[in-house]
Design a protein around this motif. Structure first.
Motif, mmCIF file in Angstrom:
data_model
loop_
_atom_site.group_PDB
_atom_site.id
_atom_site.type_symbol
_atom_site.label_atom_id
_atom_site.label_comp_id
_atom_site.label_asym_id
_atom_site.label_seq_id
_atom_site.Cartn_x
_atom_site.Cartn_y
_atom_site.Cartn_z
ATOM 1 N N VAL A 201 0.858 -1.203 -0.083
ATOM 2 C CA VAL A 201 0.035 0.149 0.015
ATOM 3 C C VAL A 201 0.978 1.230 0.048
ATOM 4 C CG1 VAL A 201 -1.477 1.383 1.273
ATOM 5 C CG2 VAL A 201 -2.075 -1.112 1.121
ATOM 6 N N CYS A 205 0.761 3.730 -3.087
ATOM 7 C CA CYS A 205 0.224 5.126 -2.628
ATOM 8 C C CYS A 205 1.358 6.104 -2.936
ATOM 9 C CB CYS A 205 -0.018 5.256 -1.401
ATOM 10 S SG CYS A 205 -1.750 4.467 -1.052
ATOM 11 N N VAL A 215 1.555 3.643 7.041
ATOM 12 C CA VAL A 215 0.019 3.314 6.960
ATOM 13 C C VAL A 215 -0.765 3.340 8.025
ATOM 14 C CG1 VAL A 215 0.609 0.930 7.359
ATOM 15 C CG2 VAL A 215 -0.844 1.243 5.595
ATOM 16 N N LYS A 220 -5.718 7.047 6.038
ATOM 17 C CA LYS A 220 -5.253 5.817 5.490
ATOM 18 C C LYS A 220 -5.927 4.578 5.744
ATOM 19 C CE LYS A 220 -0.834 5.602 3.411
ATOM 20 N NZ LYS A 220 0.282 5.124 3.182
ATOM 21 N N LEU A 224 -8.370 2.231 3.659
ATOM 22 C CA LEU A 224 -8.380 0.964 3.674
ATOM 23 C C LEU A 224 -9.555 -0.029 4.064
ATOM 24 C CD1 LEU A 224 -4.413 0.756 4.177
ATOM 25 C CD2 LEU A 224 -5.545 0.537 1.822
ATOM 26 N N ILE A 331 -4.532 2.241 -7.326
ATOM 27 C CA ILE A 331 -4.211 1.719 -6.097
ATOM 28 C C ILE A 331 -4.738 0.267 -5.493
ATOM 29 C CG2 ILE A 331 -4.663 2.467 -3.375
ATOM 30 C CD1 ILE A 331 -4.403 5.260 -4.092
ATOM 31 N N MET A 335 -2.441 -2.834 -5.117
ATOM 32 C CA MET A 335 -2.004 -3.249 -3.551
ATOM 33 C C MET A 335 -2.727 -4.641 -3.302
ATOM 34 S SD MET A 335 -4.891 -1.048 -1.236
ATOM 35 C CE MET A 335 -6.494 -1.570 -1.080
ATOM 36 N N SER A 339 0.190 -7.506 -3.233
ATOM 37 C CA SER A 339 0.130 -8.153 -1.700
ATOM 38 C C SER A 339 -0.173 -9.767 -1.753
ATOM 39 C CB SER A 339 -0.932 -7.468 -0.686
ATOM 40 O OG SER A 339 -0.823 -5.995 -0.895
#
Length: 539
Positions: A201, A205, A215, A220, A224, A331, A335, A339
């Motif tokens: 992330v 970002c 984070v 933020k 999320l 984004i 992410m 991930s």
């Protein structure tokens, strides 16, 4: 007085007779309207119905289609998808999503025809379910807008521009190593997903918004959390056809706080966009616009938002909503794909330690035991590592299907698919075809040995799609994954008690592991090697 008296009294009353007649008339009108509507629907889709009659598939029922076959948890949904692929593949099969026909396609030859056909660019009605959050970004936009925005955004993802982010990717990799230090030498396994997700992330970002705060920053974190809640709602909606109509889903959304989810989801990117627009305007005032930059300033990396603002300055006319839609699409896609793939890959290397040793040996041969960071040239040489990443994506494609709605008839090998059909390209089906990959549920990076790949159809592996509307961020994702994995493996060996048979899958928009990615890490001591030095800034 009895009922007969009241009934005769009602019929003798002219007002009662009038209202009864009116109600009956309204009832007849509704019945006639519904009948005409149904007949019209059946007539308009007569060609689809005739086509569907030729195709095998699970049972279907009025209004709900085949969705009874897919009821259950998100884990059950994956299991039933796999069973469907095994039962009917590799030939096409059908499922009815409510009253909409979806044709499952698995053969690489058929996939190539669909993905390269200009009449199969529309992602269809189900992607409209995402429009509440992503508006008309690249992942959800209708074809005309997608063509325009794809042309605008493509330069951001070319090789030369992506390479300018290498310093960011190295920095985030160091942060991952430092964050993981608390897990060193623990005898109990831990889920590595949270650590990798945090870093992914941050990396995405920073390269899309130039936002590099921790984070744990409240805005933020709120962003999320809202993204997670939204994806849960959309996943649920796909399996419940009574929620397909927007007006019904909007009513349902009021009871589930959907508007509040949107508000929290948009707060973070809106704030960053506002700040970046102000900074850009200030630069222009002081004659530091893109037209007046020095050579060194031109060579500095530009985040996605910078690129879009500069294009706006040249007449592109992207609204604030357009900017937000594109940023959110990048984004979310970045992410999630990065991930989950890294976590699955680390888990595979932990289960298959012989493969892990081969990857480490490759890294050591290329980078030695110096303290230098990863370069672009290094990542090109990480050939076996790339095979491991691709084999991970073959086994566990993060996006297990690609949807296309046909704007015209399209002929594949054995059928002419009629206009209006939704084609579901099953990645999890294609990637596990026995004739393409012997022992398809085993992890074998040699499946991507160049000699073997040369003998397969190019669409035997489609983790990033293909054709006219493929994934624009494939090279970006591969570069970040290689940098993260190489830095991780230079510092730690990874182990697990998990076996392949223990891995259970679920779908929450993307395909994930039900039980997380449970591993243990140890310091890498087998050879002299690069060790990250952590301090407060990066650890």
């Amino acid at each position: 007085m009895n009922v007969t008296f009241y009934t005769s009294l009602a019929y003798s009353n002219p007002l009662c007779v009038f209202w009864q007649t009116k109600v009956e008339l309204v009832g007849y009108v509704i019945i006639i309207f519904l009948s005409i509507t149904w007949c019209r629907i059946k007539w308009n889709r007569r060609l689809i119905d005739r086509f569907a009659a030729k195709i095998p598939g699970p049972p279907s029922y009025p209004l709900i289609g085949s969705l009874l076959e897919f009821r259950g948890t998100s884990q059950d949904l994956v299991a039933k998808m796999i069973k469907l692929n095994e039962q009917y593949g590799p030939e096409p099969c059908k499922i009815w999503l409510g009253s909409s026909l979806a044709l499952y396609v698995m053969k690489p030859e058929d996939i190539q025809i669909i993905l390269n056909n200009s009449n199969a660019l529309d992602k269809g009605k189900f992607f409209k379910f995402f429009s509440g959050a992503f508006g008309e970004g690249l992942s959800t936009a209708a074809v005309p807008k997608w063509k325009l925005h794809r042309r605008i955004i493509s330069p951001f993802f070319n090789n030369s521009h992506i390479s300018t982010f290498l310093s960011v990717f190295n920095e985030k990799s160091v942060a991952l190593i430092c964050n993981l230090q608390k897990e060193l030498n623990n005898t109990e396994s831990f889920d590595i997903y949270g650590y990798v997700f945090t870093i992914s992330v941050d990396g995405v970002c920073e390269t899309s918004l130039e936002y590099n705060h921790d984070v744990q920053d409240n805005e933020k974190t709120e962003f999320l959390d809202s993204m997670t809640k939204f994806t849960e709602l959309v996943t649920m909606r796909i399996t419940m056809p009574w929620l397909y109509p927007d007006f019904i889903f909007n009513i349902y959304g009021k009871f589930t706080g959907l508007n509040q989810i949107y508000e929290k989801l948009f707060k973070f990117p809106n704030k960053i966009i506002k700040e970046k627009k102000f900074q850009y305007a200030q630069r222009k005032k002081t004659n530091f616009s893109s037209l007046n930059l020095t050579r060194n300033e031109k060579e500095q990396r530009k985040v996605l938002l910078d690129v879009l603002l500069e294009l706006n300055d040249k007449g592109t006319n992207l609204s604030n909503k357009d900017l937000r839609d594109e940023v959110l699409s990048v984004i979310f896609g970045g992410m999630e794909i990065i991930s989950i793939t890294i976590c699955f890959c680390i888990l595979m290397l932990a289960i298959h330690e012989d493969v892990q040793d081969k990857v480490y040996d490759e890294i050591y041969q290329i980078m030695g035991d110096g303290d230098r960071i990863v370069t672009i040239e290094d990542t090109i040489k990480f050939v076996y590592m790339e095979q491991c990443i691709k084999e991970t994506l073959r086994l566990y494609p993060v996006a297990p299907m690609i949807l296309r709605e046909l704007r015209d008839d399209v002929k594949i090998s054995n059928y002419i698919i009629p206009k209006g059909t939704t084609v579901n390209i099953s990645l999890i089906g294609t990637h596990h075809l026995q004739e393409l990959y012997p022992n398809p549920w085993e992890y074998n990076p040699d499946n991507f040995d160049p000699e073997k790949v040369a003998k397969l159809h190019k669409n035997s592996f489609i983790a990033f799609g293909d054709g006219l509307r493929n994934c624009i961020g494939e090279k970006y994702a591969m570069l970040l994954m290689k940098v993260l994995l190489s830095t991780f493996l230079r510092n730690y060996s990874v182990h697990t008690k998990c076996k392949m048979s223990d891995i259970k899958l679920k779908i929450e928009l993307m395909m994930k592991s039900v039980h997380g990615y449970q591993v243990m890490i140890r310091p890498r001591d087998s050879k002299p090697t690069f060790k990250v030095k952590c301090n407060e800034k990066n650890g």
